[in-house]
Design an enzyme around this catalytic site. Structure first.
Site, PDB file in Angstrom:
ATOM      1  N   HIS A 217       0.826  -1.200   0.000  1.00 24.88           N
ATOM      2  CA  HIS A 217       0.000   0.000   0.000  1.00 24.88           C
ATOM      3  C   HIS A 217       0.859   1.249   0.000  1.00 24.88           C
ATOM      4  O   HIS A 217       0.518   2.255   0.598  1.00 24.88           O
ATOM      5  CB  HIS A 217      -0.932   0.004   1.214  1.00 24.88           C
ATOM      6  N   HIS A 409      -4.772   9.227   3.888  1.00 26.09           N
ATOM      7  CA  HIS A 409      -5.656   9.702   4.957  1.00 26.09           C
ATOM      8  C   HIS A 409      -6.386  10.979   4.570  1.00 26.09           C
ATOM      9  O   HIS A 409      -7.583  11.121   4.845  1.00 26.09           O
ATOM     10  CB  HIS A 409      -4.863   9.921   6.246  1.00 26.09           C
ATOM     11  N   THR A 450      -9.789   2.097   7.880  1.00 27.97           N
ATOM     12  CA  THR A 450     -10.003   2.095   9.325  1.00 27.97           C
ATOM     13  C   THR A 450     -10.676   3.372   9.780  1.00 27.97           C
ATOM     14  O   THR A 450     -11.645   3.349  10.541  1.00 27.97           O
ATOM     15  CB  THR A 450      -8.659   1.930  10.052  1.00 27.97           C
ATOM     16  N   SER A 451     -10.163   4.502   9.324  1.00 29.33           N
ATOM     17  CA  SER A 451     -10.732   5.768   9.774  1.00 29.33           C
ATOM     18  C   SER A 451     -12.176   5.915   9.307  1.00 29.33           C
ATOM     19  O   SER A 451     -13.008   6.478  10.027  1.00 29.33           O
ATOM     20  CB  SER A 451      -9.895   6.950   9.279  1.00 29.33           C
ATOM     21  N   GLY A 491     -11.722  -0.133  17.308  1.00 28.59           N
ATOM     22  CA  GLY A 491     -10.338  -0.042  16.868  1.00 28.59           C
ATOM     23  C   GLY A 491      -9.342  -0.673  17.811  1.00 28.59           C
ATOM     24  O   GLY A 491      -8.197  -0.917  17.443  1.00 28.59           O
ATOM     25  N   ARG A 548      -0.967  -0.062   9.675  1.00 25.91           N
ATOM     26  CA  ARG A 548       0.080  -0.213   8.670  1.00 25.91           C
ATOM     27  C   ARG A 548       1.379   0.470   9.058  1.00 25.91           C
ATOM     28  O   ARG A 548       2.454   0.118   8.581  1.00 25.91           O
ATOM     29  CB  ARG A 548      -0.405   0.347   7.332  1.00 25.91           C
ATOM     30  N   ASP A 561       0.715  11.860  14.382  1.00 27.23           N
ATOM     31  CA  ASP A 561      -0.165  10.882  13.754  1.00 27.23           C
ATOM     32  C   ASP A 561      -1.200  11.593  12.898  1.00 27.23           C
ATOM     33  O   ASP A 561      -1.801  12.592  13.324  1.00 27.23           O
ATOM     34  CB  ASP A 561      -0.872  10.053  14.830  1.00 27.23           C
ATOM     35  N   ALA A 562      -1.434  11.072  11.700  1.00 28.44           N
ATOM     36  CA  ALA A 562      -2.386  11.720  10.790  1.00 28.44           C
ATOM     37  C   ALA A 562      -3.800  11.671  11.346  1.00 28.44           C
ATOM     38  O   ALA A 562      -4.554  12.649  11.241  1.00 28.44           O
ATOM     39  CB  ALA A 562      -2.325  11.044   9.419  1.00 28.44           C
ATOM     40  N   GLY A 563      -4.189  10.548  11.938  1.00 26.83           N
ATOM     41  CA  GLY A 563      -5.541  10.419  12.479  1.00 26.83           C
ATOM     42  C   GLY A 563      -5.791  11.355  13.645  1.00 26.83           C
ATOM     43  O   GLY A 563      -6.864  11.973  13.757  1.00 26.83           O
TER      44      GLY A 563
END
Length: 592
Positions: A217, A409, A450-451, A491, A548, A561-563
């Site tokens: 990915h 993301h 996931t998000s 999650g 990942r 973290d992007a999330g």
């Protein structure tokens, strides 16, 4: 880079439409992917595979006799939604149950798991087999945490062959588990891949180096080593694979030399020769090797080697014939359609797909109060503010995510909020609860990943606390706590894992403290958003423990973290918009 496209947004659906048009004798489109054009005989087990797009021939290309019954196709490198997985599986089911099989990625587990539960609730025996072949992604004592890469094809082949000969769901599942347990893969990358429409690759490899332990990915390898010859590459891959083998491995092995996108066939043949020589020196017999592109990663420059350690029963299934758009082996007896021609325009059962996202929202409430509709209108304002923020920061979120992930993301969040706002707007007349449910379903359906699953579930969980006349900071805090509980339950993340939970926990705790102190909602939201923003920045000091990014934990150090970052941006936008709404409604004489 992708050179042939109309729009980046429509690339996946355009490609899938063209694929189905070319191979209409073998597959038919359903909402969410494709299924075999010829129906399974009644009572047969259906093997449904899938994941994000960008891996062709996986996943649509392996739908056909002797392999998969259906494939669920998400956006590029993004897990398909639960609705897509459910609809493809429903179309594929022939009454003998459904085995889902896909790589072990958090978003896929969430979405396919929800589809499995929905199928079971309808009386369909649905089960799941996660592929975990990548030896670079976790050590042998944590084999169940490994991700699935080119070994996907091995497991799909065994499960599909077993189903084709009429094995029961119990037996197909048992054999797929055995195949996964005896499959190991390791790869190297020479350069990253580029999303359709993007300006540059998700990662680069330093000149003169190659990256060992790639993902599929857009994830780089876990270590960079000097670029080697074919013999040196084979030595690295084979030696590490032979050091990680199942118990009672035997001396017969199937080999898959897999190109990731731009390492082409002549190069793969050269590498295979070196791999086969080393396996022969180790006293092993190679059985029916495969050399080509079977699980790719857009235009990545990379190659992987898979070893599938055979038993007598698994070898029979590995050798079994198959006939799909992208993979053909031996001779397959193809079912004839009722009209007399093979595999042309045949539907396995009435089409249960639903191409209209707005029709998937919950049924309207028969009686709804004007106050609930007004609350829905205010929620649409907040969703619009979220939309503006996520559109503005899409590229930034993608860059953060690409450091140790797949870089999608920002795109996923933008797609999610667009779908959520559209769905909530369509459900507005049914009140706040219906609007939030629709928003959650829309986000999960379109964003995937996931998000997408977590944001969709979180939005849906807000309604009980907020759809009431006497909303205070206490109810706002209760809604936030419900969202946090939902995200943690699905999650399975905790503070310190470098996820959105790291920002959401301090946000909820500050809201609860502000509510206990008697602050009004607007002030509570502003204070909590500040805490979430600070916590999101602090994730730069953490190593990811889930998802990942976990195999690339060291690369992630020094970057947030992007999330968590996207959550903080959204919560800040909500707080700022909430304050504005408060001043407006007070001027108009209404309670905010």
């Amino acid at each position: 880079m992708t050179r042939v496209l109309d729009t980046a947004e429509g690339f996946v659906q355009d490609a899938l439409a063209g694929f189905a048009a070319v191979h209409g004798d073998l597959v038919r489109r359903v909402d969410g992917g494709v299924v075999r054009a010829d129906p399974l005989p009644p009572g047969r087990t259906a093997v449904v595979v899938g994941g994000g797009s960008g891996h062709y021939p996986a996943f649509a290309g392996v739908v056909g006799a002797g392999l998969a019954t259906g494939a669920v196709c998400g956006n590029i490198f993004t897990s398909p939604s639960a609705g897509q997985a459910y609809r493809v599986a429903s179309a594929a089911d022939a009454g003998g149950g459904v085995l889902f099989s896909y790589g072990n990625y958090a978003g896929d587990v969430l979405h396919f798991g929800a589809a499995q539960e929905r199928l079971r609730a309808e009386g369909i025996d649905a089960r799941t087999l996660l592929v975990t072949d990548d030896i670079a992604s976790a050590p042998a004592d944590r084999i169940d945490d490994r991700r699935g890469i080119a070994g996907d094809f091995v497991v799909f082949k065994v499960a599909g062959a077993a189903a084709e000969r009429g094995d029961s769901l119990d037996e197909v599942e048992r054999l797929a588990i055995a195949a996964n347990h005896r499959t190991r893969t390791l790869g190297v990358a020479f350069g990253g891949c580029t999303f359709p429409g993007a300006d540059g690759p998700l990662f680069t490899v330093p000149d003169g180096m190659m990256s060992v332990g790639l993902g599929i990915h857009g994830e780089p390898g876990i270590r960079d080593v000097p670029m080697g010859s074919a013999a040196e590459i084979a030595e690295i891959l084979v030696s590490e694979l032979l050091a990680d083998v199942p118990e009672d491995r035997g001396d017969r092995v199937a080999v898959l030399v897999n190109g990731l996108g731009t390492v082409k066939y002549e190069e793969l043949f050269v590498l295979y020769g070196q791999v086969a020589a080393r396996l022969g020196q180790a006293g092993l017999t190679v059985v029916e090797p495969e050399c080509g592109e079977l699980v790719t990663s857009l235009d990545m420059a990379g190659v992987s080697v898979t070893l599938f350690w055979l038993t007598e029963e698994l070898e029979e299934l590995w050798r079994a014939p198959a006939y799909t758009p992208a993979y053909r082996k031996g001779r397959v007896e193809r079912h004839s359609s009722p009209g007399g021609s093979d595999n042309v325009g045949v539907a396995a059962r009435p089409d249960t797909t639903n191409p209209d996202p707005e029709r998937s929202v919950s049924e309207p409430i028969t009686t709804v109060s004007p106050a609930s509709v007004e609350r829905a209108d205010r929620t649409l304002v907040l969703l619009a503010a979220m939309q503006a923020t996520l559109h503005e920061h899409e590229d930034e979120l993608g860059r953060i995510d690409a450091i140790a992930g797949d870089g999608d993301h920002g795109v996923g969040m933008r797609r999610g909020i667009d779908a959520a706002l559209d769905a909530a707007t369509a459900a507005r007349d049914s009140g706040l609860s219906a609007a939030l449910r629709a928003a959650g379903e829309g986000w999960s359906e379109i964003a995937g990943g996931t998000s997408g699953a977590l944001w969709g579930a979180a939005l849906t969980s807000l309604a009980p606390a907020l759809d009431r006349d006497d909303v205070t900071a206490v109810q706002v805090a209760a809604a936030a706590r419900a969202a946090l509980d939902t995200v943690v339950r699905l999650g399975r993340a905790k503070v310190g894992d470098k996820t959105m939970v790291d920002a959401l926990v301090p946000y909820v705790e500050r809201l609860e403290a502000a509510a206990a102190a008697g602050l009004p909602p607007a002030a509570a939201l502003a204070a909590a958003a500040e805490d979430a923003t600070a916590a999101a920045r602090a994730t730069s000091e953490l190593r990811p423990a889930l998802g990942r990014a976990r195999p690339l934990a060291e690369r992630s150090l020094g970057h947030p973290d992007a999330g968590a970052t996207s959550l903080a941006l959204v919560l800040t936008a909500i707080a700022q918009t909430g304050i504005t709404q408060t001043s407006i409604t007070r001027t108009e004489g209404r309670t905010p």
